[in-house]
Design a protein around this motif. Structure first.
Motif, PDB file in Angstrom:
ATOM      1  N   PRO A 561     -22.168  43.037  59.393  1.00  0.00           N
ATOM      2  CA  PRO A 561     -23.135  42.813  60.289  1.00  0.00           C
ATOM      3  C   PRO A 561     -24.033  43.935  60.827  1.00  0.00           C
ATOM      4  N   GLU A 562     -24.820  43.966  61.694  1.00  0.00           N
ATOM      5  CA  GLU A 562     -25.597  45.128  61.969  1.00  0.00           C
ATOM      6  C   GLU A 562     -25.231  46.141  62.652  1.00  0.00           C
ATOM      7  N   TRP A 563     -23.927  45.671  63.457  1.00  0.00           N
ATOM      8  CA  TRP A 563     -23.341  46.838  64.239  1.00  0.00           C
ATOM      9  C   TRP A 563     -22.349  47.820  63.400  1.00  0.00           C
ATOM     10  N   HIS A 564     -22.256  47.432  62.066  1.00  0.00           N
ATOM     11  CA  HIS A 564     -21.493  48.195  61.132  1.00  0.00           C
ATOM     12  C   HIS A 564     -22.360  49.201  60.547  1.00  0.00           C
ATOM     13  N   MET A 565     -21.796  50.365  60.354  1.00  0.00           N
ATOM     14  CA  MET A 565     -22.467  51.402  59.555  1.00  0.00           C
ATOM     15  C   MET A 565     -23.014  51.179  58.392  1.00  0.00           C
ATOM     16  N   GLY A 566     -22.394  50.182  57.614  1.00  0.00           N
ATOM     17  CA  GLY A 566     -22.901  49.759  56.189  1.00  0.00           C
ATOM     18  C   GLY A 566     -23.545  48.609  56.401  1.00  0.00           C
ATOM     19  N   SER A 567     -24.257  48.305  57.616  1.00  0.00           N
ATOM     20  CA  SER A 567     -25.017  47.168  57.687  1.00  0.00           C
ATOM     21  C   SER A 567     -25.783  46.572  56.417  1.00  0.00           C
ATOM     22  N   GLY A 568     -25.454  45.242  55.980  1.00  0.00           N
ATOM     23  CA  GLY A 568     -26.256  44.690  54.875  1.00  0.00           C
ATOM     24  C   GLY A 568     -25.328  44.931  53.728  1.00  0.00           C
ATOM     25  N   GLY A 569     -24.519  45.862  53.702  1.00  0.00           N
ATOM     26  CA  GLY A 569     -23.649  46.024  52.417  1.00  0.00           C
ATOM     27  C   GLY A 569     -22.654  44.645  52.103  1.00  0.00           C
ATOM     28  N   GLU A 570     -22.037  44.407  50.909  1.00  0.00           N
ATOM     29  CA  GLU A 570     -21.049  43.443  50.892  1.00  0.00           C
ATOM     30  C   GLU A 570     -19.943  43.917  51.151  1.00  0.00           C
TER      31      GLU A 570
END
Length: 581
Positions: A561-570
């Motif tokens: 999700p957007e709040w994660h530092m890897g936002s958009g990653g699988e």
């Protein structure tokens, strides 16, 4: 900045202290510093206790095991140097033995520093693969890391000619890096990575095989192509100034390949003249009559330097280092080291097809280095001695056991290699239908039923991992059986993109074609829970069920999700044990 992130390895403050002592800086409490060094060396964290006991780390002991082994070895040498300075011969010998740790990871077949797993070599092995057995790098980036014993490393390779060929391959190979993306690995020349510091001494290693002209050619390329007068003029992370420090020192014509020795390896001056001003109004001048010449002779105050070494005392005394065009006398000589490494007998290798077996399995012992030695071993986990079983030839095991082996040569003995082997408790077969990430394959499907639960430090390699897809497993029970309960063990480490599956479903079949759903477990742990943990997902049919085939489907959580530092990653799914009742 001003915070300890615990992401780097080693305890390298000891190198600063040892280097200071041998360069004449002694206006501090040396005994207190030495006690602190020993405490650092005995810290019960990051695999240090295992390293101290057996002088190397296996994959299952600690993540990044190769890099930690090599850097702990160098740090041990720094402690040994300090012990020698303070007149502690017994402790000097203790730490000097540990400093030979690199030998335990040297694979003669490949000439590389290779991970050891369960007594033997990790398989498969790809030297260019960036994975969790190295710190921000691969085997090429660490296989030349024995700065305190380069002559010993050259001997392991079989001499200067072979070592030179390895260096040539390092700098000239067209082989690309494999494995995970690593932003720190930049400034590539072949597999040499100037953008990450473990490589920084490698260009100078040609000096040790009597090819200083190759050192100079590589220094010229690195200095001119990887350092530019621009906002992004450094090819890699500055990391507390090391990228710039390499350039400043190398541009003056010398570099400290091994801090802790009061000497510098000679290279290529980039300027016609330079000055180093020191306390007491002393000045050390560097002059180059022709820095582009194919051959250079270096002299200090008119005295030609031998062995391509500049002593620290020459700098602090003041004077002139002069590089002139001309032949280099006595290239094959080097200054005698103040502390020669002692002879070392490495721990034996225990070779096996796998850690897990179904009926029986053959084991074989060998040594990392050639020479006359014998092996003694135990099969019950006890300490091997000369009174234990002597290894004569390969032998088979047919039950769970812990093998411990030690090498002996005359009066010398090695540390102990340990390996655990597990016989499968069931005869059913598990197939993994999903495509696993190549770095997270553990022992394959067998690791799902060996009774060994993976560590929360997933970097040790005990987990099966897939990314951006569901994890699908099919178990063949060999015959139709009652299915009362199925459990799938999973891991969550959100910071590392590993999250629990959204749900786990259990399907049953008699023919492996037509399946029906009999149980579902929906995950209740939020992805935002950053605590690293494992959970067994129980799957219990509401009605009595008999089946031969079981299909377990762990549905992935999708993109981060957007709040994660890897936002958009699988996201990843990591699974280990699959239990049936």
């Amino acid at each position: 900045s001003s915070n300890e992130t615990n992401c780097m390895i080693g305890y390298h403050s000891v190198s600063v202290i040892a280097d200071a002592l041998y360069k004449g800086i002694s206006n501090f409490d040396k005994e207190l510093a030495y006690r602190a060094m020993k405490i650092s060396a005995a810290t019960p964290a990051f695999g240090l206790m295992d390293f101290n006991n057996k002088h190397f780390l296996q994959v299952e002991d600690e993540s990044e095991s190769v890099s930690k082994t090599l850097e702990y070895g160098y740090d041990s040498w720094c402690v040994a140097r300090t012990a020698a300075f303070l007149g502690r011969p017994n402790e000097e010998r203790l730490f000097m033995k540990r400093s030979m740790a690199y030998i335990n990871l040297f694979d003669r077949a490949t000439g590389m520093m290779r991970p050891r797993r369960n007594g033997g070599w990790l398989k498969p092995f790809y030297p260019s693969e960036i994975n969790n057995h190295y710190t921000e790098g691969n085997s090429w980036h660490y296989s030349f890391y024995a700065p305190h014993d380069i002559e010993g490393l050259i001997s392991l390779h079989g001499g200067k000619s072979r070592f030179e060929k390895m260096l040539d391959t390092l700098f000239n190979t067209s082989q690309k890096t494999l494995g995970r993306e690593q932003a720190d690995v930049t400034g590539l020349i072949g597999q040499y990575a100037h953008g990450n510091e473990p490589s920084h001494h490698m260009a100078y290693l040609y000096n040790y095989v009597d090819k200083p002209e190759k050192t100079r050619a590589m220094l010229k390329k690195i200095s001119r192509e990887f350092y530019t007068n621009a906002p992004d003029g450094l090819i890699g992370n500055e990391d507390c100034g090391q990228m710039s420090a390499w350039y400043v020192l190398s541009s003056l014509g010398f570099y400290p390949v091994c801090p802790g020795k009061p000497e510098y390896d000679l290279g290529l001056p980039l300027f016609a003249s330079a000055e180093i001003r020191m306390e007491g109004d002393k000045v050390f001048r560097i002059k180059a009559s022709d820095g582009n010449a194919n051959e250079l002779t270096a002299s200090v105050n008119g005295k030609v330097l031998k062995g391509k070494k500049l002593q620290h005392a020459d700098i602090t005394a003041g004077g002139t280092l002069l590089f002139t065009a001309g032949s280099e006398p006595e290239k094959n000589q080097s200054n005698k080291e103040e502390l020669r490494p002692i002879s070392y007998l490495p721990a034996p290798l225990i070779h096996s097809a796998s850690r897990v077996f179904s009926k029986k399995m053959e084991l074989r012992f060998s040594s990392v280095v050639p020479g006359e030695q014998i092996f003694f071993y135990s099969t019950d986990g006890t300490e091997p001695t000369r009174q234990s079983k002597r290894y004569i030839q390969p032998f088979t095991i047919d039950s769970n056991c812990t093998i411990r082996a030690r090498a002996y040569s005359k009066a010398d003995s090695s540390t102990v290699t340990s390996a655990g082997f597990f016989k499968l408790r069931h005869n059913y077969k598990i197939n993994v239908l999903s495509k696993l990430n190549p770095q997270y394959t553990a022992e394959g499907a067998a690791s799902l039923s060996d009774g060994i639960h993976g560590d929360t430090d997933w970097r040790k390699g005990d987990w099966l991992g897939c990314q951006g897809q569901d994890l699908v497993l099919v178990a063949d029970l060999r015959q139709k059986k009652p299915v009362n309960l199925v459990k799938l063990n999973c891991l969550q480490d959100t910071r590392s993109w590993i999250v629990f599956p959204a749900k786990v479903d259990l399907y049953v079949s008699d023919d492996n074609v037509r399946y029906r759903l009999v149980a579902t477990n929906v995950n209740t742990v939020p992805m935002s829970d950053y605590q690293v943990k494992t959970i067994q997902f129980p799957l219990q049919p509401t009605k009595p069920v008999k089946a031969r085939y079981l299909k377990i489907v762990a549905t992935g959580a999708g993109r981060l999700p957007e709040w994660h530092m890897g936002s958009g990653g699988e996201s990843f799914i990591f699974a280990d044990e699959l239990e049936f009742r």
